[in-house]
Design a protein around this motif. Structure first.
Motif, PDB file in Angstrom:
ATOM      1  N   ALA A   1       0.590  -1.550   0.012  1.00 34.38           N
ATOM      2  CA  ALA A   1      -0.265  -0.020   0.374  1.00 34.38           C
ATOM      3  C   ALA A   1       0.418   1.101   0.461  1.00 34.38           C
ATOM      4  CB  ALA A   1      -0.994   0.110   1.248  1.00 34.38           C
ATOM      5  N   PRO A   2       2.505   1.532   0.690  1.00 36.66           N
ATOM      6  CA  PRO A   2       2.701   2.537   0.638  1.00 36.66           C
ATOM      7  C   PRO A   2       3.162   2.588  -0.156  1.00 36.66           C
ATOM      8  CG  PRO A   2       3.286   1.085   2.346  1.00 36.66           C
ATOM      9  CD  PRO A   2       2.496   0.470   1.976  1.00 36.66           C
ATOM     10  N   TYR A   3       3.768   1.094  -1.350  1.00 34.73           N
ATOM     11  CA  TYR A   3       4.622   1.941  -2.412  1.00 34.73           C
ATOM     12  C   TYR A   3       3.194   2.073  -3.746  1.00 34.73           C
ATOM     13  CZ  TYR A   3       7.699  -0.348  -0.202  1.00 34.73           C
ATOM     14  OH  TYR A   3       8.768  -1.098   0.814  1.00 34.73           O
ATOM     15  N   LEU A   4       2.064   1.909  -3.368  1.00 38.02           N
ATOM     16  CA  LEU A   4       1.073   1.737  -4.762  1.00 38.02           C
ATOM     17  C   LEU A   4       0.751   3.277  -4.219  1.00 38.02           C
ATOM     18  CD1 LEU A   4      -1.029  -1.882  -4.081  1.00 38.02           C
ATOM     19  CD2 LEU A   4       0.163  -0.321  -6.522  1.00 38.02           C
ATOM     20  N   LEU A   5      -0.014   4.203  -3.073  1.00 41.96           N
ATOM     21  CA  LEU A   5      -0.020   5.204  -2.913  1.00 41.96           C
ATOM     22  C   LEU A   5       1.272   6.682  -3.532  1.00 41.96           C
ATOM     23  CD1 LEU A   5      -1.487   7.310  -1.336  1.00 41.96           C
ATOM     24  CD2 LEU A   5       0.085   6.915   0.842  1.00 41.96           C
ATOM     25  N   VAL A   6       2.237   6.407  -3.211  1.00 42.13           N
ATOM     26  CA  VAL A   6       3.565   6.765  -4.162  1.00 42.13           C
ATOM     27  C   VAL A   6       3.306   7.157  -5.321  1.00 42.13           C
ATOM     28  CG1 VAL A   6       5.743   7.410  -4.405  1.00 42.13           C
ATOM     29  CG2 VAL A   6       4.534   7.175  -2.016  1.00 42.13           C
ATOM     30  N   ALA A   7       2.724   5.407  -6.317  1.00 41.42           N
ATOM     31  CA  ALA A   7       3.206   5.452  -7.700  1.00 41.42           C
ATOM     32  C   ALA A   7       1.354   6.285  -8.033  1.00 41.42           C
ATOM     33  CB  ALA A   7       2.670   3.738  -7.859  1.00 41.42           C
ATOM     34  N   ALA A   8       1.113   5.982  -7.334  1.00 44.30           N
ATOM     35  CA  ALA A   8      -0.971   7.103  -7.335  1.00 44.30           C
ATOM     36  C   ALA A   8      -0.629   8.180  -7.086  1.00 44.30           C
ATOM     37  CB  ALA A   8      -1.742   6.417  -6.167  1.00 44.30           C
ATOM     38  N   VAL A   9       0.370   8.350  -6.607  1.00 44.16           N
ATOM     39  CA  VAL A   9       0.750  10.159  -6.140  1.00 44.16           C
ATOM     40  C   VAL A   9       1.998  10.418  -6.662  1.00 44.16           C
ATOM     41  CG1 VAL A   9       0.279  12.366  -4.643  1.00 44.16           C
ATOM     42  CG2 VAL A   9      -1.272  10.287  -4.853  1.00 44.16           C
ATOM     43  N   PRO A  10       2.733  11.050  -7.208  1.00 44.02           N
ATOM     44  CA  PRO A  10       4.403  10.705  -7.517  1.00 44.02           C
ATOM     45  C   PRO A  10       4.659  11.870  -6.978  1.00 44.02           C
ATOM     46  CG  PRO A  10       3.416  10.062  -9.531  1.00 44.02           C
ATOM     47  CD  PRO A  10       1.759  10.473  -9.221  1.00 44.02           C
ATOM     48  N   ALA A  11       4.017  12.942  -7.038  1.00 43.09           N
ATOM     49  CA  ALA A  11       4.351  14.377  -6.302  1.00 43.09           C
ATOM     50  C   ALA A  11       4.956  13.961  -4.960  1.00 43.09           C
ATOM     51  CB  ALA A  11       3.379  15.112  -6.267  1.00 43.09           C
ATOM     52  N   LEU A  12       4.189  12.368  -3.771  1.00 38.77           N
ATOM     53  CA  LEU A  12       4.996  12.631  -3.033  1.00 38.77           C
ATOM     54  C   LEU A  12       6.401  12.525  -2.207  1.00 38.77           C
ATOM     55  CD1 LEU A  12       1.898   9.995  -1.633  1.00 38.77           C
ATOM     56  CD2 LEU A  12       2.012  12.647  -0.581  1.00 38.77           C
ATOM     57  N   ALA A  13       6.909  11.833  -3.593  1.00 42.89           N
ATOM     58  CA  ALA A  13       7.743  11.727  -3.920  1.00 42.89           C
ATOM     59  C   ALA A  13       9.283  13.430  -3.533  1.00 42.89           C
ATOM     60  CB  ALA A  13       8.427  10.610  -5.373  1.00 42.89           C
ATOM     61  N   ARG A  14       8.620  13.851  -3.914  1.00 42.52           N
ATOM     62  CA  ARG A  14       9.343  15.077  -3.318  1.00 42.52           C
ATOM     63  C   ARG A  14       9.321  16.074  -2.836  1.00 42.52           C
ATOM     64  NH1 ARG A  14       5.589  16.329  -8.790  1.00 42.52           N
ATOM     65  NH2 ARG A  14       6.462  16.229 -10.528  1.00 42.52           N
ATOM     66  N   LEU A  15       8.289  15.349  -1.423  1.00 36.59           N
ATOM     67  CA  LEU A  15       8.608  15.604   0.342  1.00 36.59           C
ATOM     68  C   LEU A  15      10.184  15.550   0.598  1.00 36.59           C
ATOM     69  CD1 LEU A  15       4.720  14.518   1.208  1.00 36.59           C
ATOM     70  CD2 LEU A  15       5.875  17.043   0.163  1.00 36.59           C
ATOM     71  N   MET A  16      10.972  14.397  -0.014  1.00 32.74           N
ATOM     72  CA  MET A  16      11.869  13.951   0.252  1.00 32.74           C
ATOM     73  C   MET A  16      12.990  14.941  -0.325  1.00 32.74           C
ATOM     74  SD  MET A  16      11.230  10.930   2.092  1.00 32.74           S
ATOM     75  CE  MET A  16      13.479  10.882   1.393  1.00 32.74           C
TER      76      MET A  16
END
Length: 677
Positions: free
Chosen positions: A461-476
């Motif tokens: 689920a955490p990986y699927l969430l980032v795949a659905a909302v790639p903008a979350l990766a930019r929080l890093m």
């Protein structure tokens, strides 16, 4: 004159002796026994008349607190026996048993009579219309705090006079009505008797049509002394379904075997003879709830200590992909999710195959196999080498670019990250995982696939969430040279995982195999560092195959001051003595087990109770395969560890503790188990 007197005296003596040897006709014999228990023989008639059959009865009386046993006494006691061979003009005597009472003491179920009972006897005469002398030797057991065997010889003679009801007829009739009869006599019908497994437990299910049972008991009499627990009742339309768990045997032991069931529900007293068939038992599962539990359990697996080391790879992947486009982020996280899904489906297939082959299954049992441990140690060593920058294999493409190199198959790297995360998760039984896995292991092939798929989706689920909302990766944070330092730190974390796997190998296969694998991994690491790829491959192959070349050796278990070895037969006698017992099923490969021991079991109030002897700790070590431990887990509907359960006078059946222990939960269970029922 003298001779005449002698002859007259002789005639008087013969007449007297003949009178002495004649039976005394009566409707009941004297009581034989003592103040605690006694028995007598009674008759429903005071003479035979012209009948070819008469109704007799064995009447038992017991002092307050004492009891005798039914024809099937249960898990303790002895049934009464009657020998009529010394009788005159009697060819057979059939002893019937009124419905008994179910009693439970320290988890031991018995079926008995308290106070008084009359067991009706149907006696068949050899010659109808001729006087009868019934002679019976009765052996029975009476118990209170102690058990005393009794034997009584009873005599009852009935003349060939005019038949009529005796003063004992009403007493005998009262208990004759308590003998279970045909089910149909109560307007009920037997629909089916099915045996099978439900939730990892062998059960018997009886479906009865017609009538409305309120609080039924169902007593099972089966071959090999297989018994059952108190039944659980549910309604299914107009039918009543009674389900009881089997004790002392399995469902397979009863398929096609004749059994007797005694139904007791108020004035409904019925006896059922049946040949069970194999089939599904238990109420239909709540699939919505089960899937929700599996999804939540899979999600929580991400927080287990087993998984945290490999998640460092994903952390670096997130940082490296943060500056890339949404498409690259989505593809990478979908690849990791695919690795997780494929791995869980492969595990489900392995479970289905093992079950079809008749082998035991369990969550994490692959960690009991030396070859698997060596292979995982080799794979984690490769991950470590990639983080140290010694090899490009499995290094995410964007991170490899920071060091001037590029991985050839970045999506494959991400996929393998999901595979390794799944494999490292299997020795952990997180909250909700145990329930879901228990149903999957005990269910059909379709149910197993469904539950494992839900676990995979929850874990991913955490990986699927980032795949659905790639903008979350930019929080890093943005990539930079700080990542090189982080990569080395996380590499040492993975190196610790490899060391842990080798230590588990030591406990599983012994020192020689563990040292051989450790040496091969060290050689492989140096070969990778100096780009000696052929040497590295050979060393890794040797590490993987080393456990096959070296036979396992016995590992001496270090003595533990707080814990004694567990055995299947150890708990019941300790509980019977009034002891409180804490059972810990653990293994060297179960990191959650070690967290529980460090945080709760080996410190604070729980450790103090163990050290003082107030409670007794039993440790079941599942590091290596052990059929007894596997059966113990399955008995409680569990197929993975950690598993902790508390027994005591107040909980002879056990109080199951959660997967993640807290001191409060353990102390509360110990207190409840210590309180007498």
């Amino acid at each position: 004159m003298g001779v005449a007197i002698v002859k007259r005296l002789r005639a008087i003596l013969v007449t007297f002796m003949s009178l002495v040897t004649l039976p005394v006709f009566a409707a009941s014999s004297p009581w034989v026994g003592d103040n605690n228990a006694a028995v007598r023989l009674i008759s429903a008639v005071d003479a035979v008349g012209s009948a070819g059959r008469i109704d007799l009865g064995l009447e038992f009386r017991f002092a307050p607190g004492w009891h005798g046993y039914w024809r099937s006494p249960g898990e303790a006691g002895l049934p009464p026996t009657a020998d009529w061979s010394a009788s005159r003009n009697l060819t057979s005597a059939f002893l019937a048993f009124p419905a008994p009472e179910r009693a439970s003491l320290l988890g031991i179920e018995t079926f008995a009579y308290s106070k008084a009972v009359v067991m009706p006897v149907t006696a068949t005469l050899e010659t109808p219309g001729v006087a009868v002398e019934a002679v019976v030797t009765v052996d029975y057991l009476a118990c209170a705090e102690i058990c005393v065997p009794y034997q009584a010889e009873l005599r009852l003679a009935l003349s060939d006079g005019v038949v009529g009801p005796s003063k004992e007829a009403a007493r005998l009739g009262e208990f004759t009505r308590l003998v279970p009869g045909p089910l149909e006599a109560y307007g009920l019908g037997l629909q089916s008797v099915v045996v099978g497994r439900d939730g990892g437990v062998d059960k018997l299910e009886v479906r009865i049509a017609g009538g409305r049972l309120s609080n039924p008991d169902l007593i099972l009499e089966a071959p090999s002394n297989i018994g059952g627990t108190v039944p659980v009742m549910r309604r299914d339309g107009e039918d009543t379904v009674l389900t009881l768990a089997l004790k002392g045997g399995t469902a397979a032991d009863l398929v096609g075997k004749p059994i007797t069931l005694t139904l007791i529900d108020g004035e409904t007293l019925a006896e059922i003879s049946a040949l069970p068939v194999e089939g599904p038992v238990g109420s239909p599962p709540d699939w919505t709830g089960l899937i929700a539990i599996a999804l939540l359990g899979g999600l929580i697996l991400n927080l287990m200590p087993c998984v945290l080391p490999v998640l460092s790879l994903k952390l670096l992947s997130v940082v490296g992909a943060a500056s890339e486009g949404a498409g690259a982020v989505r593809r990478g996280f979908l690849a990791t999710s695919a690795g997780i899904l494929v791995s869980f489906l492969a595990l489900a297939g392995a479970v289905i195959g093992l079950k079809a082959a008749g082998l035991s299954v369990g969550w994490g049992i692959q960690f009991q196999q030396p070859v698997f441990l060596a292979g995982m140690a080799a794979l984690v060593t490769l991950f470590t080498a990639s983080l140290f920058g010694w090899v490009e294999i499995l290094l995410p493409a964007r991170l490899a670019g920071l060091g001037g190199a590029r991985a050839k198959n970045p999506l494959l790297d991400q996929f393998l990250t999901g595979v390794v995360a799944t494999l490292l998760a299997t020795p952990c039984s997180a909250p909700f995982v145990g329930t879901a896995v228990g149903f999957a292991m005990a269910g059909s092939s379709g149910e197993t696939l469904t539950i494992f798929t839900a676990l995979a989706v929850g874990f991913a689920a955490p990986y699927l969430l980032v795949a659905a909302v790639p903008a979350l990766a930019r929080l890093m944070p943005r990539p930079g040279r700080w990542m090189l330092t982080l990569r080395v730190i996380l590499g040492f974390g993975l190196l610790g995982t490899a060391v842990w796997l080798v230590s588990v190998l030591f406990a599983t296969a012994g020192g020689p195999a563990a040292l051989a694998v450790a040496g091969a991994l060290v050689v492989a690491g140096f070969a990778l560092k100096f780009r000696l790829h052929l040497a590295a491959v050979l060393a890794l192959v040797f590490a993987f195959l080393g456990p096959l070349a070296l036979p396992p050796v016995a590992v001496t278990t270090r003595p533990d001051a707080l814990w004694q070895p567990w055995s299947a037969a150890a708990v019941a006698p300790l509980v019977a003595e009034g002891r409180v017992v804490l059972v810990d099923v653990t293994a060297d490969w179960c990191l959650t087990c070690k967290v529980n021991k460090a945080a709760v079991l080996d410190r604070g109030a729980v450790a103090a109770k163990l050290a003082s002897g107030e409670i007794l700790g039993l440790k079941a070590d599942w590091t290596r395969p052990d059929p007894a431990i596997s059966a113990f887990l399955a008995q409680h509907g569990r197929y993975g560890i950690p598993f902790n359960i508390v027994y005591g006078p107040g909980a002879p059946g056990g109080i199951t503790l959660p997967e993640l222990l807290t001191e409060g939960a353990v102390i509360d269970a110990l207190s409840r188990a210590a309180a007498p029922r």
